[in-house]
Write an enzyme that holds these catalytic residues in place. Sequence first.
Site, short mmCIF file in Angstrom:
data_model
loop_
_atom_site.label_atom_id
_atom_site.label_comp_id
_atom_site.label_asym_id
_atom_site.label_seq_id
_atom_site.Cartn_x
_atom_site.Cartn_y
_atom_site.Cartn_z
N SER A 36 0.83 -1.21 0.00
CA SER A 36 0.00 0.00 0.00
C SER A 36 0.86 1.25 0.00
CB SER A 36 -0.96 0.01 1.19
OG SER A 36 -0.24 -0.06 2.41
N GLU A 37 2.01 1.23 0.68
CA GLU A 37 2.91 2.37 0.69
C GLU A 37 4.37 1.93 0.73
OE1 GLU A 37 -0.65 4.57 2.77
OE2 GLU A 37 0.36 2.69 3.23
N ALA A 38 5.20 2.80 0.21
CA ALA A 38 6.66 2.69 0.35
C ALA A 38 7.18 4.07 0.72
CB ALA A 38 7.32 2.19 -0.92
N HIS A 51 1.16 4.65 9.29
CA HIS A 51 2.00 3.46 9.42
C HIS A 51 3.32 3.62 8.68
CE1 HIS A 51 1.10 1.40 5.52
NE2 HIS A 51 2.05 0.55 5.87
#
Length: 279
Positions: free
Chosen positions: A45-47, A76
Amino acid sequence: MQRRFVQVDVFSAVPFAGNPVAVVLDAEGLTTEEMQAITRWTNLSEATFLLPPTTPEADYRVRIFTQSRELPFAGHPTLGSCHAWLDAGGRPAGDDVVQECGAGLVRLRRDGERLAFAAPPTTRSGSVSEEDLAYVCDVLCLDPSEVVDAAWTDNGPGWVTVLLASSEAVLAVRPRVALDRETDIGLAGFHPSGGEVALEIRGLFTDDQHVLREDPVTGSLNAAVAQWLIASGRAEAPWVAAQGAVLGRAGRVHVSQDADGQVWVGGASTTVVTGTIRA
C-alpha cells in the site's frame, strides 16, 4: 546502485499481523518517477524513501508514496520509517525523533516497546454534507439511518469517517468495489466496554483505477478519528483500537493524549525483510 531496503510490519509485535511498509533507507538521488516505480513494484500500500532533512529541526526527511500518488503524511509509513531509521543507526538530536514530510515536522517518541507519533492537525474537519454522506453510504451499501455520526477526518490522505452503532456493524460492512472517483472512507464503531480493545476501525481507499481497497491498519485514520472522538466527547484516551480483522490481520493501535492535549498514536513494529534494492 545498491540501496539499503527493509520491509517493516507496523502495528503488530509479531510478523504478518499488521501493515507492511517498504523503506528505502538511502534514497538520495532517486527521482519522483523512480520512487513511484519502486512503490508500484513492491505491490504494498505504501513505500517510503528516507532523505537528508532540509531543516536543522528534523532528524531525517521522508517521502511517502502509495501505488498511485505521493502523500504528505501517513501513519503506518511514519512509524515504519522511524523504526527502520533507528534500526539502521539513526540517532535523534533531541529527546524525540523529528521527521520531516510533506505535512511538515512530525514528532515521534518511544512509548515503552512501541513508537508513537504526534497526530498532526487535520487539514479538513467538521460535518459532512448530505450529498457527501449519501455518496459514502451508497459506497458502503448502508442506509443513512445506520450512521450514528460522520465527519471529515482528513490529515493528508483525505479521510471522511462514519461512526456506526457497534464494532459488529463495522465488521459487517461490505462496500461496493468499482467507483467513479477517488474515495477515502473510514469506519469506526465501539466495542463493548471492559475489553482489551475499545474501537474497531476500517480504512477504505481507491487505487489509480478507482477500485476500492481496504488498508490493513491505518495510522493517519486512527489519528484523525481519535482527534474527532475526543473533541466531540465521544471517547477519552487512552484506548486501543483494532483494525484489519476483515483481512485476517490483528493490528493494534494505541491512542493516548498528553497533558497539553496532544494526541499520540503508536504501535509495535517488526522488521521482516532486510536487504538491498538495485535502484
